[in-house]
Design a protein around this motif. Structure first.
Motif, mmCIF file in Angstrom:
data_model
loop_
_atom_site.group_PDB
_atom_site.id
_atom_site.type_symbol
_atom_site.label_atom_id
_atom_site.label_comp_id
_atom_site.label_asym_id
_atom_site.label_seq_id
_atom_site.Cartn_x
_atom_site.Cartn_y
_atom_site.Cartn_z
ATOM 1 N N THR A 169 4.545 46.242 -18.115
ATOM 2 C CA THR A 169 4.838 47.648 -17.840
ATOM 3 C C THR A 169 4.070 48.123 -16.622
ATOM 4 N N ALA A 170 4.342 49.364 -16.246
ATOM 5 C CA ALA A 170 3.613 49.977 -15.144
ATOM 6 C C ALA A 170 2.124 50.080 -15.483
ATOM 7 N N ASP A 171 1.792 50.287 -16.756
ATOM 8 C CA ASP A 171 0.378 50.323 -17.158
ATOM 9 C C ASP A 171 -0.288 48.972 -16.927
ATOM 10 N N ASP A 172 0.451 47.895 -17.219
ATOM 11 C CA ASP A 172 -0.085 46.547 -16.964
ATOM 12 C C ASP A 172 -0.308 46.333 -15.474
ATOM 13 N N LEU A 173 0.620 46.838 -14.660
ATOM 14 C CA LEU A 173 0.467 46.735 -13.207
ATOM 15 C C LEU A 173 -0.746 47.533 -12.753
ATOM 16 N N ALA A 174 -0.901 48.741 -13.282
ATOM 17 C CA ALA A 174 -2.042 49.585 -12.907
ATOM 18 C C ALA A 174 -3.366 48.896 -13.232
ATOM 19 N N ALA A 175 -3.380 48.102 -14.287
ATOM 20 C CA ALA A 175 -4.601 47.380 -14.656
ATOM 21 C C ALA A 175 -4.967 46.324 -13.621
ATOM 22 N N LEU A 176 -3.975 45.849 -12.856
ATOM 23 C CA LEU A 176 -4.228 44.856 -11.808
ATOM 24 C C LEU A 176 -4.735 45.503 -10.515
ATOM 25 N N GLU A 177 -4.479 46.780 -10.354
ATOM 26 C CA GLU A 177 -4.834 47.452 -9.103
ATOM 27 C C GLU A 177 -6.262 47.972 -9.147
ATOM 28 N N PRO A 178 -6.903 48.088 -8.016
ATOM 29 C CA PRO A 178 -6.380 47.862 -6.672
ATOM 30 C C PRO A 178 -6.421 46.410 -6.241
ATOM 31 N N ALA A 179 -7.151 45.558 -6.979
ATOM 32 C CA ALA A 179 -7.257 44.169 -6.553
ATOM 33 C C ALA A 179 -7.302 43.248 -7.764
ATOM 34 N N CYS A 180 -6.755 42.057 -7.571
ATOM 35 C CA CYS A 180 -6.758 41.042 -8.624
ATOM 36 C C CYS A 180 -6.710 39.672 -7.968
ATOM 37 N N THR A 181 -6.746 38.660 -8.772
ATOM 38 C CA THR A 181 -6.656 37.311 -8.227
ATOM 39 C C THR A 181 -5.190 36.965 -7.968
ATOM 40 N N PRO A 182 -4.935 36.030 -7.070
ATOM 41 C CA PRO A 182 -3.552 35.575 -6.878
ATOM 42 C C PRO A 182 -2.951 35.015 -8.165
ATOM 43 N N THR A 183 -3.760 34.349 -8.959
ATOM 44 C CA THR A 183 -3.271 33.778 -10.223
ATOM 45 C C THR A 183 -2.817 34.879 -11.175
ATOM 46 N N ALA A 184 -3.593 35.950 -11.283
ATOM 47 C CA ALA A 184 -3.224 37.063 -12.160
ATOM 48 C C ALA A 184 -1.969 37.763 -11.647
ATOM 49 N N ALA A 185 -1.870 37.923 -10.339
ATOM 50 C CA ALA A 185 -0.686 38.574 -9.761
ATOM 51 C C ALA A 185 0.564 37.736 -10.008
ATOM 52 N N LEU A 186 0.466 36.421 -9.822
ATOM 53 C CA LEU A 186 1.616 35.546 -10.065
ATOM 54 C C LEU A 186 2.000 35.520 -11.541
ATOM 55 N N ALA A 187 1.027 35.526 -12.420
ATOM 56 C CA ALA A 187 1.325 35.547 -13.862
ATOM 57 C C ALA A 187 2.045 36.839 -14.229
ATOM 58 N N PHE A 188 1.599 37.952 -13.675
ATOM 59 C CA PHE A 188 2.266 39.229 -13.929
ATOM 60 C C PHE A 188 3.694 39.182 -13.382
ATOM 61 N N PHE A 189 3.852 38.736 -12.144
ATOM 62 C CA PHE A 189 5.165 38.629 -11.503
ATOM 63 C C PHE A 189 6.104 37.772 -12.350
ATOM 64 N N ASP A 190 5.615 36.634 -12.807
ATOM 65 C CA ASP A 190 6.442 35.720 -13.605
ATOM 66 C C ASP A 190 6.867 36.330 -14.937
ATOM 67 N N GLY A 191 6.125 37.288 -15.443
ATOM 68 C CA GLY A 191 6.470 37.946 -16.698
ATOM 69 C C GLY A 191 7.452 39.090 -16.549
ATOM 70 N N LEU A 192 7.806 39.433 -15.313
ATOM 71 C CA LEU A 192 8.716 40.550 -15.065
ATOM 72 C C LEU A 192 10.168 40.092 -15.064
ATOM 73 N N ALA A 193 11.050 41.036 -15.376
ATOM 74 C CA ALA A 193 12.494 40.769 -15.366
ATOM 75 C C ALA A 193 13.025 40.760 -13.936
ATOM 76 N N ALA A 194 14.143 40.099 -13.775
ATOM 77 C CA ALA A 194 14.848 40.095 -12.491
ATOM 78 C C ALA A 194 15.348 41.504 -12.178
ATOM 79 N N VAL A 195 15.625 41.722 -10.905
ATOM 80 C CA VAL A 195 16.237 42.974 -10.467
ATOM 81 C C VAL A 195 17.491 42.609 -9.672
ATOM 82 N N GLU A 196 18.558 43.347 -9.887
ATOM 83 C CA GLU A 196 19.782 43.103 -9.118
ATOM 84 C C GLU A 196 19.669 43.803 -7.766
ATOM 85 N N ALA A 197 20.254 43.191 -6.753
ATOM 86 C CA ALA A 197 20.179 43.732 -5.397
ATOM 87 C C ALA A 197 20.673 45.173 -5.339
ATOM 88 N N ARG A 198 21.767 45.477 -6.005
ATOM 89 C CA ARG A 198 22.325 46.841 -5.937
ATOM 90 C C ARG A 198 21.381 47.888 -6.529
#
Length: 176
Positions: free
Chosen positions: A2-31
């Motif tokens: 969620t956005a709260d999980d993202l806020a917990a990563l800010e303002p800085a985190c490790t690349p590993t934590a950022a990639l793990a968060f990214f990998d847990g997110l759903a796809a987005v359609e271009a439109r």
């Protein structure tokens, strides 16, 4: 995720934590990206950390699938305009400190006519990245692909894939 999980990563985190968060997110359609988005960085120790914010980066504008302004900047006076990506000195990314970029931003208003993009300089496509088919922005003239995942209806996490820099650069876009 969620956005709260993202806020917990800010303002800085490790690349590993950022990639793990990214990998847990759903796809987005271009439109679903159509519109103007305000950006901010997610610092992970990447050579670009701080550079976009210091330069006056505003975000991105997706007018439709084939017409994207990949870089919007704001002058010190607040004018938002699309920048021609080919004028960005990518070869200096790891050589110029953000403080120097910030000092140079005062001339952005004067340089606006030179830097302004006259045409759209990217497009959206759906690509398979890290095992997920999701929206990505492909620059017309640079070896850059920005891949997006959905945080919520108003927020996406982007990962910039720049050919000569193996580490991903993370940024957040929120719908205007």
């Amino acid at each position: 995720m969620t956005a709260d999980d993202l806020a917990a990563l800010e303002p800085a985190c490790t690349p590993t934590a950022a990639l793990a968060f990214f990998d847990g997110l759903a796809a987005v359609e271009a439109r679903d990206l159509i519109g103007r988005w305000r950006g901010r960085e997610l610092a992970t120790g990447h050579p670009m950390d701080g550079l976009l914010a210091a330069s006056g980066w505003y975000g991105k504008q997706f007018d439709d699938i084939d017409h994207v302004h990949p870089l919007l900047f704001a002058t010190p006076a607040g004018e938002i305009f699309p920048v021609e990506p080919r004028w960005i000195p990518l070869g200096l990314i790891d050589k110029v400190p953000p403080a120097a970029v910030s000092r140079g931003r005062v001339v952005l208003g004067v340089l606006t006519p030179v830097l302004r993009a006259r045409k759209h300089r990217a497009r959206l496509r759906e690509v398979r990245d890290r095992g997920v088919v999701t929206a990505a922005m492909v620059y017309d003239h640079l070896p850059i692909i920005d891949v997006f995942r959905r945080v919520d209806d108003r927020t996406v996490l982007g990962v910039m894939d720049l050919r000569r820099i193996p580490r991903p650069y993370f940024f957040i876009l929120q719908r205007d």
